[in-house]
Design a protein around this motif. Structure first.
Motif, mmCIF file in Angstrom:
data_model
loop_
_atom_site.group_PDB
_atom_site.id
_atom_site.type_symbol
_atom_site.label_atom_id
_atom_site.label_comp_id
_atom_site.label_asym_id
_atom_site.label_seq_id
_atom_site.Cartn_x
_atom_site.Cartn_y
_atom_site.Cartn_z
ATOM 1 N N SER A 1 -0.396 -6.666 -2.975
ATOM 2 C CA SER A 1 -1.288 -5.854 -3.807
ATOM 3 C C SER A 1 -2.141 -6.753 -4.698
ATOM 4 O O SER A 1 -3.348 -6.532 -4.857
ATOM 5 C CB SER A 1 -0.471 -4.876 -4.656
ATOM 6 N N GLU B 1 7.704 -5.962 -3.368
ATOM 7 C CA GLU B 1 7.141 -5.206 -2.246
ATOM 8 C C GLU B 1 8.038 -5.259 -1.008
ATOM 9 O O GLU B 1 7.664 -4.741 0.045
ATOM 10 C CB GLU B 1 5.746 -5.752 -1.918
ATOM 11 N N LYS C 1 -1.070 -3.319 6.865
ATOM 12 C CA LYS C 1 -1.865 -2.106 6.998
ATOM 13 C C LYS C 1 -2.169 -1.433 5.658
ATOM 14 O O LYS C 1 -3.300 -0.984 5.418
ATOM 15 C CB LYS C 1 -1.171 -1.118 7.932
ATOM 16 N N PRO C 2 -1.203 -1.352 4.732
ATOM 17 C CA PRO C 2 -1.525 -0.710 3.437
ATOM 18 C C PRO C 2 -2.537 -1.469 2.609
ATOM 19 O O PRO C 2 -3.076 -0.911 1.652
ATOM 20 C CB PRO C 2 -0.157 -0.695 2.721
ATOM 21 N N TYR C 3 -2.798 -2.746 2.947
ATOM 22 C CA TYR C 3 -3.657 -3.580 2.121
ATOM 23 C C TYR C 3 -4.979 -3.946 2.811
ATOM 24 O O TYR C 3 -5.775 -4.691 2.260
ATOM 25 C CB TYR C 3 -2.929 -4.873 1.738
#
Length: 275
Positions: free
Chosen positions: A64, A99, A271-273
């Protein structure tokens, strides 16, 4: 024309030595790191030179934070001429980030993938853009595909070496995906160098590191080949060097099949980033 270079892990060791050489000749250097005081010290040094330096605080072991940093840099610098990836941190014991990622795997591998992705647009606006990944290419440590994050049996040295292998394979993927564009990807092995050796060591490993420091070459000795790569990137989309010696990237250690397998895992993790 003043060029802009981003260096991760740029407050110590090789990264700091490269930063000093760049701002001494008049370039603008953006150093990404965790120690604001060291960043301020480098900026004060740069104030006495033709160039300049900006320090960006970030914890690159967190994806993040890495993504925010990439967005910040891309917004502040529409054109980036070179990205030098030096950040790493050794741990004798295994650590998992908030994370849920093993710390070395996150910092030494995933953050480098994410930064290359996030800064690609700014790099593509340069006339001769290059990513120099200081990761020790050519190591033959086997990859355990069922345990990429060393959960089963952790050894700090092996974890560092195998993560270097993952950077080799990512270089293959980067070249396959972006090689038709202007950005060149270079994997660079500095050899045994007296850097800060930042990390958390048990007593035997700490003693070994001190012996290494005593016999290693200074970080300044690694600067000329890196500057050469930044100033005149290789023509090939992917290349690898041990100091000045070119390594073959067609070898089995750079297998396209293994690179594709790793890319699938990496894309899922990031993928989330990603956009």
């Amino acid at each position: 024309m003043t060029k802009t270079f981003v260096i991760t892990g740029g407050t110590d060791g090789i990264g700091a030595a490269v930063a000093r050489a760049l701002f001494a000749r008049g370039d603008h250097v953006v150093v990404v790191g965790r120690n604001p005081e060291k960043g301020r010290q480098l900026a004060r040094e740069a104030d006495r030179t033709p160039g300049s330096l900006a320090f960006v605080p970030a914890d690159l072991s967190l994806m993040s934070s890495t993504r925010r940093t990439a967005d910040e840099l891309a917004g502040a610098y529409p054109r980036i001429d070179g990205l030098v990836l030096c950040a790493r941190y050794f741990r004798t014991g295994r650590r998992v980030t908030p994370e849920g990622l093993e710390g070395n795997f996150a910092l030494f591998y995933l953050s480098r993938v994410l930064l290359g992705h996030g800064l690609l647009g700014a790099l593509e606006k340069s006339e001769g853009p290059v990513v120099v990944n200081v990761a020790g290419p050519g190591q033959d440590t086997p990859v355990d595909w069922d345990d990429l994050q060393s959960a089963g049996q952790y050894d700090g040295v092996r974890a560092m070496f195998v993560t270097g292998r993952l950077n080799d394979l990512h270089g293959v993927t980067f070249a396959e995906r972006h090689g038709a564009g202007p950005v060149r990807y270079v994997l660079f092995h500095p050899g045994t160098t007296s850097t800060s050796f930042a990390g958390e060591y048990d007593a035997p490993t700490a003693a070994f590191i001190e012996r290494q420091k005593a016999s290693a070459k200074p970080a300044t000795a690694v600067v000329p080949p890196i500057l050469g790569l930044l100033d005149t990137p290789p023509k090939e989309p992917l290349s690898a060097f041990s100091l000045y010696t070119r390594l073959a990237v067609q070898a089995e250690l750079f297998s396209p099949e293994a690179a594709a397998r790793l890319a699938g895992v990496t894309d899922d993790l990031l993928k989330p980033y990603l956009n």
